[in-house]
Structure formats: C-alpha cells, structure tokens
Enzyme design. Structure first.
Site, PDB file in Angstrom:
ATOM      1  N   THR A  72      -0.717   2.146   6.973  1.00 17.28           N
ATOM      2  CA  THR A  72      -0.605   0.899   6.210  1.00 17.28           C
ATOM      3  C   THR A  72      -0.500  -0.274   7.162  1.00 17.28           C
ATOM      4  OG1 THR A  72       0.729  -0.413   4.692  1.00 17.28           O
ATOM      5  CG2 THR A  72       1.906   1.261   5.967  1.00 17.28           C
ATOM      6  N   GLY A  73      -1.189  -1.354   6.842  1.00 17.99           N
ATOM      7  CA  GLY A  73      -1.175  -2.528   7.705  1.00 17.99           C
ATOM      8  C   GLY A  73      -2.504  -3.235   7.580  1.00 17.99           C
ATOM      9  N   THR A  81       0.862  -1.187   0.000  1.00 14.24           N
ATOM     10  CA  THR A  81       0.000   0.000   0.000  1.00 14.24           C
ATOM     11  C   THR A  81       0.894   1.231   0.000  1.00 14.24           C
ATOM     12  OG1 THR A  81      -1.809  -1.081   1.141  1.00 14.24           O
ATOM     13  CG2 THR A  81      -1.606   1.279   1.500  1.00 14.24           C
ATOM     14  N   ARG A 104     -14.793  -6.643  -0.056  1.00 16.88           N
ATOM     15  CA  ARG A 104     -14.060  -6.180   1.129  1.00 16.88           C
ATOM     16  C   ARG A 104     -13.376  -4.825   0.856  1.00 16.88           C
ATOM     17  NH1 ARG A 104      -8.529  -4.694   2.556  1.00 16.88           N
ATOM     18  NH2 ARG A 104      -8.375  -4.951   4.800  1.00 16.88           N
ATOM     19  N   ASP A 164      -9.089   0.001   5.373  1.00 13.39           N
ATOM     20  CA  ASP A 164      -9.052   1.306   6.049  1.00 13.39           C
ATOM     21  C   ASP A 164      -8.655   2.453   5.126  1.00 13.39           C
ATOM     22  OD1 ASP A 164      -6.499  -0.053   5.859  1.00 13.39           O
ATOM     23  OD2 ASP A 164      -5.657   1.593   7.022  1.00 13.39           O
TER      24      ASP A 164
END
Ligand code: ASP
Length: 304
Positions: free
Chosen positions: A223-224, A173, A201, A204
């Site tokens: 990011t994560g 990302t 889906r 965030d």
C-alpha cells in the site's frame, strides 16, 4: 510452522494529532473485524486463499477504508476499484482494474483466477464478466461516503490532479497475507486508488508483482503511492530477495522498503513466509495494520 495472518488498511500520512479517539476506535474496530474474519478461516482449517479473501471482504465492507464501500472518487465523481488475489500454492492469480458497482472486487478477482483463462480484466469488460457470473453489485449510493466526496471537492478546488500530491492519496487501501495449515501462502489487495484520478489510471494493487504477490516463499500485499510500487516491482522484490539472496523475511521486507524509499515512493507492505513469520515495514507516518500468529495475541497498530 504455525498459522499466520497479517492485514493492512493503507499507509500514508496518518498523524495522531488529526485522529480523534472515536475515529481511532472505529478504525481499530474495522481492522479487528478483518483480522478475525481471516483468522477464523485459518483456524477452522481453511486455506490461506480463503482467509485472505475473507479478511479483504470484511475490510472492503467497512466504509472508512478506501476499497469496496468507501472507495475514493475519480475526477468524474465515480468509484472505480482495483483488486488482485494470488495463490502461492500454484502461482495462480486473478485481478480486476477500474471495475464499478461490484460489491466485493476481491471476490471478482478470485473468479477471474478460477473461472477465466486470464489474469487481469479491466473496465467494462470486467463488469461484463461479473454480470455473466451473477456477481453481486450495488448501486452508486452504497459506495458513497461523505468524507470521500469532500476529499474529491478539495482536490478539485485545489487543482490537485497530480498523483504525487499527498492529499490526493488518502489512506485506506486494504490487503491481507496468510499462511495456512497445509503450508501454503496467499495474498490479496483491494483499493479505490487515488482521489481525483483521471484517464483510467490504474495503480499497483491489481498488478501481480507490483502491489500483490505470493509464491512458495512468501506472500506480500502493498500500500502506498502505486506508481513507485510498479516501478520497483515491490511485492515481487521481497520474494526475489528471499529466493535469490536467501534473506530472512524480515530483512527482505526491510530492504524492499528501503529500495522503495530510494526510488522516491512512500508506503509500506505486509508479508508472511512459510515459517509463519510476519513483517510489516513502512516508510511513512503510519499504516493501519494487524497481525495474528499461532500461539500469539492479535495485534492492531496504526502509527510507527
Ligand atoms: N497503492 C494504491 C494505488 O496507488 C493506493 C494506496 O495504497 O493507498 O492505487
């Protein structure tokens, strides 16, 4: 009060032993191009909004990152991308979710902010909005990369459809945060999401306050593992700690990542404030990242 820019190319299981020197050079080159693209805008007097857009466009065009070209595949073998941009000057934002074939989703997000009365457009509707404004598209082949396709085959073969499995969350990302000459902040984030994702889906990244946020205090791009950033309202959490508790950027960002760890999320964030400070904390093995502050040198880092 000097100019500042930070970028990321994703956080996660980035281990030195799995990286060849050639690949590392390529990643560093991609980050450097993004950093230069954004920094040039800032030093030529452009706004933080223009700078984060320019940086993210460059990162979206670079095929190794999971955004724009090189985005990961959904379970059905498609590429559905999410992006958001936010202008701290006036608290305006624009975002798109699961759009397809848009060359630069971050540009579309900006158009949502500037040319619609909405904040977030999703799916076919967002693509129709793009068509109406003649936003550049590309055929599926443009977005295809072999390594993302193999990742999908691996994920399907192993039946890894659960979002919490590390292997279905490849790194890549991208995001940028900036502080400009006029004292304004902006943030932008763009992603292909998770490999093998299903059922529309959305993570965030396109959600204001979760993966992307900017106000008059700070600008944040995350990011994560997106689900945890939504639950922790992570990007906004940094601003809240600064605004309500009067914390310094670095402390607010560290506390926010500690909170993310507490609730079970992995990843990191980049943030800048109106003093031109930069913070880039993360709680996993690595985060592709770079930053540039006025009077300083450009920095590119990958591991912790
Ligand atoms: N946060 C993104 C998502 O969950 C993925 C990432 O940052 O790698 O969609």
């Amino acid at each position: 009060m000097g100019l500042a820019l930070a970028i990321h190319g994703g956080a996660g299981t980035i281990v030195r032993s799995k990286m060849t020197p050639e690949l590392e050079r390529e990643y560093r080159g991609g980050l450097e191009a993004g950093l230069v693209a954004g920094w040039d805008v800032l030093t030529q007097g452009g706004s933080s909004l223009e700078a984060v857009e320019a940086a993210v466009v460059s990162l979206e065009d670079f095929p190794l990152f999971n955004a724009g070209r090189g985005s990961v595949f959904t379970h059905e073998g498609r590429q559905e991308m999410d992006a958001a941009i936010m202008d701290g000057r006036n608290l305006k934002a624009g975002a798109v979710a699961f759009v397809r074939n848009i060359r630069n989703p971050i540009k579309l997000a900006r158009l949502v902010m500037e040319r619609s009365e909405h904040v977030l457009l999703a799916g076919d509707g967002a693509n129709q909005f793009a068509d109406a404004l003649d936003v550049p598209t590309e055929p599926d082949e443009y977005f295809f990369t072999e390594h993302r396709w193999l990742q999908l085959q691996d994920a399907i073969a192993a039946g890894r459809v659960q979002l919490d499995h590390a292997a279905v969350r490849p790194v890549g990302t991208v995001g940028a945060v900036a502080f400009d000459r006029n004292g304004y902040l902006a943030a932008a984030t763009s992603t292909g999401g998770m490999t093998n994702k299903k059922f529309g889906r959305v993570g965030d990244t396109p959600l204001v306050g979760a993966g992307t946020y900017a106000d008059g205090t700070c600008a944040v791009s995350c990011t994560g593992h997106g689900e945890y950033f939504m639950l922790g309202v992570t990007a906004y959490d940094v601003a809240a700690r600064m605004n309500y508790r009067r914390l310094r950027l670095e402390d607010a960002a560290e506390e926010t990542v500690a909170r993310l760890t507490e609730i079970g999320g992995d990843g990191g964030l980049i943030a800048v404030d109106t003093d031109g400070n930069v913070a880039l904390p993360f709680n996993c093995e690595g985060m592709y990242r770079g930053w540039f502050t006025e009077g300083g040198q450009p920095h590119i880092e990958i591991y912790s």
